[in-house]
Motif scaffolding. Sequence first.
Motif, PDB file in Angstrom:
ATOM      1  N   LYS A 636      -2.042  -5.119  -7.656  1.00 48.17           N
ATOM      2  CA  LYS A 636      -2.767  -4.576  -8.582  1.00 48.17           C
ATOM      3  C   LYS A 636      -4.220  -4.334  -8.372  1.00 48.17           C
ATOM      4  O   LYS A 636      -5.120  -3.621  -8.948  1.00 48.17           O
ATOM      5  CB  LYS A 636      -2.473  -5.336 -10.045  1.00 48.17           C
ATOM      6  CG  LYS A 636      -1.304  -5.217 -10.521  1.00 48.17           C
ATOM      7  CD  LYS A 636      -0.967  -3.905 -11.007  1.00 48.17           C
ATOM      8  CE  LYS A 636       0.634  -3.539 -11.078  1.00 48.17           C
ATOM      9  NZ  LYS A 636       1.671  -4.242 -11.398  1.00 48.17           N
ATOM     10  N   GLU A 637      -4.744  -5.084  -7.347  1.00 49.54           N
ATOM     11  CA  GLU A 637      -6.113  -5.019  -7.025  1.00 49.54           C
ATOM     12  C   GLU A 637      -6.381  -5.846  -5.576  1.00 49.54           C
ATOM     13  O   GLU A 637      -5.429  -6.682  -5.375  1.00 49.54           O
ATOM     14  CB  GLU A 637      -6.843  -6.071  -7.948  1.00 49.54           C
ATOM     15  CG  GLU A 637      -8.337  -5.871  -7.877  1.00 49.54           C
ATOM     16  CD  GLU A 637      -9.073  -6.670  -8.889  1.00 49.54           C
ATOM     17  OE1 GLU A 637      -9.055  -6.384 -10.136  1.00 49.54           O
ATOM     18  OE2 GLU A 637      -9.741  -7.575  -8.630  1.00 49.54           O
ATOM     19  N   LYS A 652     -13.649  -2.555  -3.344  1.00 49.72           N
ATOM     20  CA  LYS A 652     -12.579  -2.905  -4.330  1.00 49.72           C
ATOM     21  C   LYS A 652     -11.570  -2.063  -4.610  1.00 49.72           C
ATOM     22  O   LYS A 652     -12.036  -0.776  -4.782  1.00 49.72           O
ATOM     23  CB  LYS A 652     -13.372  -3.368  -5.524  1.00 49.72           C
ATOM     24  CG  LYS A 652     -12.550  -4.290  -6.654  1.00 49.72           C
ATOM     25  CD  LYS A 652     -13.281  -4.688  -7.697  1.00 49.72           C
ATOM     26  CE  LYS A 652     -12.480  -5.295  -8.420  1.00 49.72           C
ATOM     27  NZ  LYS A 652     -12.974  -5.459 -10.158  1.00 49.72           N
ATOM     28  N   VAL A 653     -10.270  -2.259  -4.536  1.00 51.23           N
ATOM     29  CA  VAL A 653      -9.241  -1.498  -4.726  1.00 51.23           C
ATOM     30  C   VAL A 653      -8.486  -1.748  -5.927  1.00 51.23           C
ATOM     31  O   VAL A 653      -8.192  -2.824  -6.255  1.00 51.23           O
ATOM     32  CB  VAL A 653      -8.123  -1.243  -3.489  1.00 51.23           C
ATOM     33  CG1 VAL A 653      -7.067  -0.155  -4.068  1.00 51.23           C
ATOM     34  CG2 VAL A 653      -9.115  -0.677  -2.284  1.00 51.23           C
ATOM     35  N   GLU A 654      -8.687  -0.616  -7.099  1.00 51.29           N
ATOM     36  CA  GLU A 654      -7.953  -1.064  -8.496  1.00 51.29           C
ATOM     37  C   GLU A 654      -6.668  -0.141  -8.503  1.00 51.29           C
ATOM     38  O   GLU A 654      -6.725   0.879  -8.449  1.00 51.29           O
ATOM     39  CB  GLU A 654      -9.007  -0.965  -9.450  1.00 51.29           C
ATOM     40  CG  GLU A 654     -10.120  -1.798  -9.504  1.00 51.29           C
ATOM     41  CD  GLU A 654     -11.209  -1.461 -10.352  1.00 51.29           C
ATOM     42  OE1 GLU A 654     -12.310  -2.154 -10.514  1.00 51.29           O
ATOM     43  OE2 GLU A 654     -11.152  -0.315 -11.133  1.00 51.29           O
ATOM     44  N   ASN A 655      -5.655  -1.023  -9.008  1.00 52.50           N
ATOM     45  CA  ASN A 655      -4.270  -0.281  -8.905  1.00 52.50           C
ATOM     46  C   ASN A 655      -3.533  -0.652 -10.116  1.00 52.50           C
ATOM     47  O   ASN A 655      -2.487  -1.083 -10.194  1.00 52.50           O
ATOM     48  CB  ASN A 655      -3.627  -0.523  -7.617  1.00 52.50           C
ATOM     49  CG  ASN A 655      -2.287   0.292  -7.323  1.00 52.50           C
ATOM     50  OD1 ASN A 655      -2.289   1.723  -8.178  1.00 52.50           O
ATOM     51  ND2 ASN A 655      -1.366  -0.010  -6.782  1.00 52.50           N
ATOM     52  N   TYR A 663      -5.183   8.278  -5.324  1.00 52.33           N
ATOM     53  CA  TYR A 663      -6.430   7.962  -5.773  1.00 52.33           C
ATOM     54  C   TYR A 663      -6.758   8.746  -7.170  1.00 52.33           C
ATOM     55  O   TYR A 663      -6.321   9.753  -7.270  1.00 52.33           O
ATOM     56  CB  TYR A 663      -7.494   8.006  -4.963  1.00 52.33           C
ATOM     57  CG  TYR A 663      -7.757   9.349  -4.639  1.00 52.33           C
ATOM     58  CD1 TYR A 663      -7.154   9.710  -3.337  1.00 52.33           C
ATOM     59  CD2 TYR A 663      -8.857  10.009  -5.015  1.00 52.33           C
ATOM     60  CE1 TYR A 663      -7.668  11.332  -3.029  1.00 52.33           C
ATOM     61  CE2 TYR A 663      -9.273  11.338  -4.769  1.00 52.33           C
ATOM     62  CZ  TYR A 663      -8.661  11.890  -3.742  1.00 52.33           C
ATOM     63  OH  TYR A 663      -8.906  13.236  -3.514  1.00 52.33           O
ATOM     64  N   SER A 665     -10.248   8.115  -8.436  1.00 53.47           N
ATOM     65  CA  SER A 665     -11.754   8.123  -8.226  1.00 53.47           C
ATOM     66  C   SER A 665     -12.415   7.261  -7.105  1.00 53.47           C
ATOM     67  O   SER A 665     -11.652   6.157  -6.923  1.00 53.47           O
ATOM     68  CB  SER A 665     -12.454   7.988  -9.412  1.00 53.47           C
ATOM     69  OG  SER A 665     -12.371   6.725  -9.895  1.00 53.47           O
ATOM     70  N   ASN A 676     -11.693  11.141  -1.790  1.00 50.40           N
ATOM     71  CA  ASN A 676     -11.807   9.604  -1.392  1.00 50.40           C
ATOM     72  C   ASN A 676     -12.326   9.549  -0.119  1.00 50.40           C
ATOM     73  O   ASN A 676     -12.056   8.717   0.864  1.00 50.40           O
ATOM     74  CB  ASN A 676     -10.420   9.101  -1.265  1.00 50.40           C
ATOM     75  CG  ASN A 676      -9.351  10.081  -0.526  1.00 50.40           C
ATOM     76  OD1 ASN A 676      -9.828  10.959  -0.003  1.00 50.40           O
ATOM     77  ND2 ASN A 676      -8.332   9.331   0.074  1.00 50.40           N
ATOM     78  N   VAL A 690     -15.758   1.436  -4.901  1.00 48.43           N
ATOM     79  CA  VAL A 690     -14.651   1.162  -5.730  1.00 48.43           C
ATOM     80  C   VAL A 690     -13.719   2.031  -5.769  1.00 48.43           C
ATOM     81  O   VAL A 690     -13.973   3.430  -6.035  1.00 48.43           O
ATOM     82  CB  VAL A 690     -15.041   1.137  -7.394  1.00 48.43           C
ATOM     83  CG1 VAL A 690     -13.853   0.483  -8.016  1.00 48.43           C
ATOM     84  CG2 VAL A 690     -16.055  -0.218  -7.273  1.00 48.43           C
ATOM     85  N   LYS A 692     -10.366   3.754  -7.225  1.00 48.86           N
ATOM     86  CA  LYS A 692      -9.110   3.495  -8.331  1.00 48.86           C
ATOM     87  C   LYS A 692      -8.044   4.428  -7.855  1.00 48.86           C
ATOM     88  O   LYS A 692      -8.187   5.673  -7.615  1.00 48.86           O
ATOM     89  CB  LYS A 692      -9.765   4.115  -9.581  1.00 48.86           C
ATOM     90  CG  LYS A 692     -10.698   3.249 -10.410  1.00 48.86           C
ATOM     91  CD  LYS A 692     -10.826   3.600 -11.904  1.00 48.86           C
ATOM     92  CE  LYS A 692     -11.823   3.113 -12.652  1.00 48.86           C
ATOM     93  NZ  LYS A 692     -12.783   1.815 -12.359  1.00 48.86           N
ATOM     94  N   SER A 694      -4.774   4.225  -9.575  1.00 47.71           N
ATOM     95  CA  SER A 694      -3.994   4.580 -10.561  1.00 47.71           C
ATOM     96  C   SER A 694      -4.835   4.022 -11.820  1.00 47.71           C
ATOM     97  O   SER A 694      -5.555   3.226 -12.030  1.00 47.71           O
ATOM     98  CB  SER A 694      -2.597   3.940 -10.484  1.00 47.71           C
ATOM     99  OG  SER A 694      -2.894   2.558 -10.662  1.00 47.71           O
TER     100      SER A 694
END
Length: 694
Positions: A636-637, A652-655, A663, A665, A676, A690, A692, A694
């Motif tokens: 998830k991150e 930081k990858v947010e999922n 991706y 953004s 990306n 950062v 994102k 999903s």
Amino acid sequence: MLADYSGIHSEVLYYVPYGKTHEVWNVKVTNTSDVKRSLTVSGYCEFTNENNYEQDQVNLQYTLFITRTYFDKNRIKQCINENVNKGATINGADAKLRMFALAGAEVSSYCGDKEEFVGRYHSYANPVGVESGDLGNKLNYNLNSCGALATKVELAPGETKEFAFIVGMKPDAEAAALVDSYADVTAKCKAEYEELVANWHKKLNHFQVNTPSAEFNSMINTWNAYQCFMTFIWSRAASLTYCGQRNGYGYRDTVQDIQGIIHLEPEMAVEKIRFMLSAQVNNGAGLPLVVFDFVPGNSGTPDDPEWVKMTGHPAYRADDALWLFPTVYKYIAESGNTDFIDEVIPYANGGENTVYEHLKLAIDFSMNHLGLHNMPAGLHADWNDCLRLGKKGESTFVAFQFYYAMNILREFATKKNDTEYLAYLDKVQPELYDNLQNLCWEDDRFIRGFMENGTVIGSKKDPEASMWLNPQSWAVISGLATKEQAEKALESVHREINSPYGVCVMGPSYVEHAFDGALMLLFNPGTKENGGIFSQPQGWIILAESLAGHGNRAFEYFMESSPAAMNDKAEIRKLEPYCHGQFTEGPESPFAGRSHVHWLTGTASTVMVGCVEGICGMRPDVNGIKIAPSIPSDWKEFTISKDFRGKHLSIKVENPNGAESGYVSLTVNGKLMEGNYIPETELADENDVVLKMS
Ligand code: NOJ
């Protein structure tokens, strides 16, 4: 190393001080009992009698009669061929004087003769001198030497004493000064160890991940990275289980190994790239073996009988020089040093030219060695040492590498506005594409190639070896496979040759239906190139699945073959749970899952690239970096700390919604990027990135 025995706690820390050529065994002994203890502590090392260890083992009528030891105050000194070549060196170290010394304590007894140390009818389990507490003060004159030193230690309850054994190859005065420099053992060893740790951290900190997978973190941050430095430095040349005393660097292995450290130490990498470019023959091929005393410009080649006699390498490989393309590209993309392409570098056997021209010449070599269908001939071998396809047979693996090489050269040619070469590529690359598409795609897989008589290798219809891993992964990596082909080929791999311990290099193994050039028939089914789980291609299938956006599959392959995931399978795997081996036995072996040939394997670099470029999605190019992770959907991150061209990225990858690729953004220091991709011009010294997904 720690041990507790009968109220005595002992610790030994073995290390080579940073940038030095001697080894230290830092010993601490503590009395954990409540009575005073008197101990004798002994250190032992066995010297070879000859620097060439093969000779040392087989030519005993010579090697047993060139060695003798002396004792001097706090060290055993071993001399070989004492009467001749005084001062000769090997890699800057004294070739003839070896030392085993004790620092920080008095020597109570010593021994320089192996047989005296062990004792008749004794063994390493109960050396006679260790049993009696007196090493007997004997030295060898002929036969086998050793270094053994004992010291008496008196310990009050709770007391600790510390000293160090030192092993090295040093002339007398240097040896004495070295031992003296350890007079304050505690301070010296502490400082040296801290320096060593700090230097490793500095290297490894250039790229660190923090993901939900402890196995992934441990491999990428530490152990795989460490193994990459080992293979970078040693290639396959320093292993008792690899090739014996190999007298140089293999071309493809060494060029591939470089890739594993480019994201950590690009400037260290480029030194070796220069060296390997200088080992390119002026017909475009790589020298099959780059001997240790290789001098660019002066080398023989497989075309010279004398060189062949010396190296034992009679022929060129189809793939060697093609490994230069991804390696040079990855270096330029990581470092941003586009000038490198114009650097002039010599050829192995005379002449010199720019890196750009070296690469063009590599293309020429393949173009001058085409097989039956105008695809690159397989020659003496491609990546697979066991595939001898000859001058007319063809390898799809090499053809994909060749296609990929042309893509890279196209990028450089465009940058240089080399319209003539671009026109040439426009002519030859589509021909290669058509051949691969029309002749080599079969329903749900790419074939492995053609024999000299044009028979297909790796057809779906074949009774054996009907599915090969590398053509499927490289069809994707090279960018040649269509989306539909990629999906089908990758699925076929999973269905037909995957196993709980990784993907077999091909299957089913050859037993009854091998062709003449299929040398892997030598091996038992499920072993090495004959249907074994060759470790190096695991990195390529991880990369291919990642490029196809299949994060779950990529990670599944990572876990199947990752040493860090083997802690609870140690009795099956056998190999250390922190380093890759050359191969694992496949499902056709009764010992499926057992791994072999640790440390010096190209797997270190391919898996590293598969994970960094593939799963983590760090994809630099000449102008910046694309961030395109392909991850298990339950991540998830996660975060990545990366140095890039003198700047730092905190990514930081947010999922939150569980994508496995793609991706929504990308922002850099709060600014929304297009797609990306981060152009280098957008980077400050410190960058908060950062993505994102999903
Ligand atoms: C090990 C060799 O060192 C390497 O060069 C080769 O690519 C693999 N075996 C596969 O045959």
